[in-house]
Design a protein around this motif. Structure first.
Motif, short mmCIF file in Angstrom:
data_model
loop_
_atom_site.label_atom_id
_atom_site.label_comp_id
_atom_site.label_asym_id
_atom_site.label_seq_id
_atom_site.Cartn_x
_atom_site.Cartn_y
_atom_site.Cartn_z
N LEU A 155 0.94 -1.15 0.10
CA LEU A 155 0.03 -0.03 -0.04
C LEU A 155 0.79 1.35 0.03
N VAL A 156 0.63 2.19 -1.03
CA VAL A 156 1.32 3.32 -1.16
C VAL A 156 0.29 4.59 -0.99
N ASP A 157 0.35 5.17 0.14
CA ASP A 157 -0.63 6.35 0.52
C ASP A 157 0.47 7.73 0.20
N ILE A 158 -0.27 8.24 -1.04
CA ILE A 158 0.49 9.72 -1.27
C ILE A 158 -0.36 10.65 -1.05
N GLY A 159 0.07 11.26 0.39
CA GLY A 159 -0.71 12.47 0.99
C GLY A 159 -0.11 13.63 0.61
N GLY A 160 -0.57 14.66 1.48
CA GLY A 160 -0.07 15.99 1.40
C GLY A 160 1.40 16.26 1.63
N TRP A 161 1.84 15.76 2.69
CA TRP A 161 3.25 16.05 3.26
C TRP A 161 4.04 14.56 3.18
N THR A 162 3.36 13.40 3.34
CA THR A 162 4.27 12.24 3.55
C THR A 162 3.70 11.13 2.59
N VAL A 163 4.53 10.23 2.12
CA VAL A 163 4.14 8.96 1.46
C VAL A 163 4.14 7.79 2.34
N ASP A 164 3.22 7.38 2.77
CA ASP A 164 3.42 6.36 3.80
C ASP A 164 3.30 4.83 2.99
N VAL A 253 5.39 -7.52 -5.88
CA VAL A 253 4.42 -7.57 -5.37
C VAL A 253 3.10 -6.39 -5.65
N PRO A 254 2.04 -6.65 -5.95
CA PRO A 254 0.77 -6.05 -6.52
C PRO A 254 1.02 -4.63 -5.57
N THR A 255 0.63 -3.37 -6.14
CA THR A 255 0.76 -2.21 -5.48
C THR A 255 -0.61 -1.48 -5.42
N VAL A 256 -1.14 -0.98 -4.28
CA VAL A 256 -2.38 -0.16 -4.19
C VAL A 256 -1.84 1.02 -4.02
N PHE A 257 -1.83 2.22 -5.07
CA PHE A 257 -1.77 3.53 -4.66
C PHE A 257 -2.94 4.25 -4.40
N MET A 258 -2.90 5.23 -3.20
CA MET A 258 -4.11 5.80 -2.82
C MET A 258 -3.59 7.09 -2.38
#
Length: 301
Positions: A155-164, A253-258
């Motif tokens: 899981l790759v969560d691309i937010g305003g300040w961080t990428v988690d 690995v399959p990746t979910v970007f959100m």
């Protein structure tokens, strides 16, 4: 009433509403009451620009005030009663979840209940009965099909300040794999605006940059557009490189970007990036909706 809120550095999101995380306080009534919160004798224009970055969101009252505005907006869109009891469903990054959970809950669940305020000149009387906190991957509660039959998913969560970053093994989060990179969309937009200014002398806005990065229509000099697109691609390359350096193999690995940046990434990813199976959750409301869904499921068990 269950209201899910995603407290982003860049934007505040509920199930139906999204507005920038900026807030400006006034001692006197501003020229318009649109998006204006009146609380404890002061006026706050919500959703204006971007506030100064604070690593700890409980260090001042801004996110609490934005929470009240988000509650009012969601009630307005649901056409619900302005005097009501609310359960807040909110999230934190998994990398800091245990450390920040109690403090953020106390920050939102204050002793003075009910909370009375005016929003856009309408009186609200809200009793916050409880605050439920969840790790910020709850958008997957809406899309269990992405985890079905997959032993491991990144899981790759691309937010305003961080990428988690976080890997789920057999649909269970692997806490040891959590990483938080300071490569959020805000950094991309700021660096891009500066690059355009240096090369063309134009001061383009954040909104213009976002639209161009999403490949949406926007009237702009072609040179500025080219620079924005180039910087967008470089930004994506930095993210993919940082993910690899953090020990994740995107080819395996399959990746979910959100998150808010997933739409930008989707439009700049190419076959040469060799991502095994990219999935994009572009809905910025997905986390807030996911928080609500989890609380509803807790109540029906």
């Amino acid at each position: 009433m269950i209201i899910g809120i995603d407290h982003g550095y860049y934007a505040i999101k509920t199930r139906q509403v999204s507005f920038p995380s900026g807030i400006i306080g006034y001692d006197y009534e501003p020229y318009t009451m649109q998006n204006v919160l009146q609380y404890q004798g002061k006026y706050y224009v919500c959703g204006t620009g971007r506030q100064t970055l604070v690593k700890n969101k409980t260090s001042n009252d801004n996110y609490y005030l934005l929470t009240l505005a988000a509650i009012a907006e969601e009630i307005k869109h649901r056409k619900a009663e302005r005097k009501t009891e609310v359960i807040l469903a909110v999230g934190l990054p998994l990398s800091s979840f245990g450390r920040e959970k109690q403090g953020f809950r106390e920050y939102l669940l204050r002793k003075e209940q009910p909370v009375r305020f005016l929003y856009e000149s309408e009186l609200y009387e809200i009793t916050i009965k409880d605050v439920k906190l969840f790790p910020r991957y709850s958008a997957l509660a809406l899309h269990p099909e992405y985890l079905k039959n997959e032993p491991s998913v990144l899981l790759v969560d691309i937010g305003g300040w961080t990428v988690d970053l976080m890997r789920l093994d057999n649909a269970v989060p692997n806490a040891a794999t959590c990483r938080s990179l300071e490569l959020g969309v805000i950094r991309c937009i700021d660096e891009t605006a500066e690059q355009v200014r240096r090369n063309t002398g134009l001061s383009v806005t954040e909104t213009q940059i976002e639209r161009v990065l999403r490949r949406e229509s926007c009237s702009m000099a072609e040179e500025a557009r080219r620079i924005i697109q180039e910087n967008g691609r470089k930004y994506i390359e930095r993210i993919l490189s940082a993910v690899t350096e953090s020990g994740f193999d995107l080819r395996a690995v399959p990746t979910v970007f959100m998150g808010g940046g997933s739409a930008i990434l989707k439009r700049h990813v190419t076959a040469q990036d060799a991502i095994c199976r990219p999935v994009f959750i572009e809905d910025v409301h997905a986390n807030a909706t996911g928080y609500e869904r989890i609380v509803e499921q807790m109540w029906t068990r």
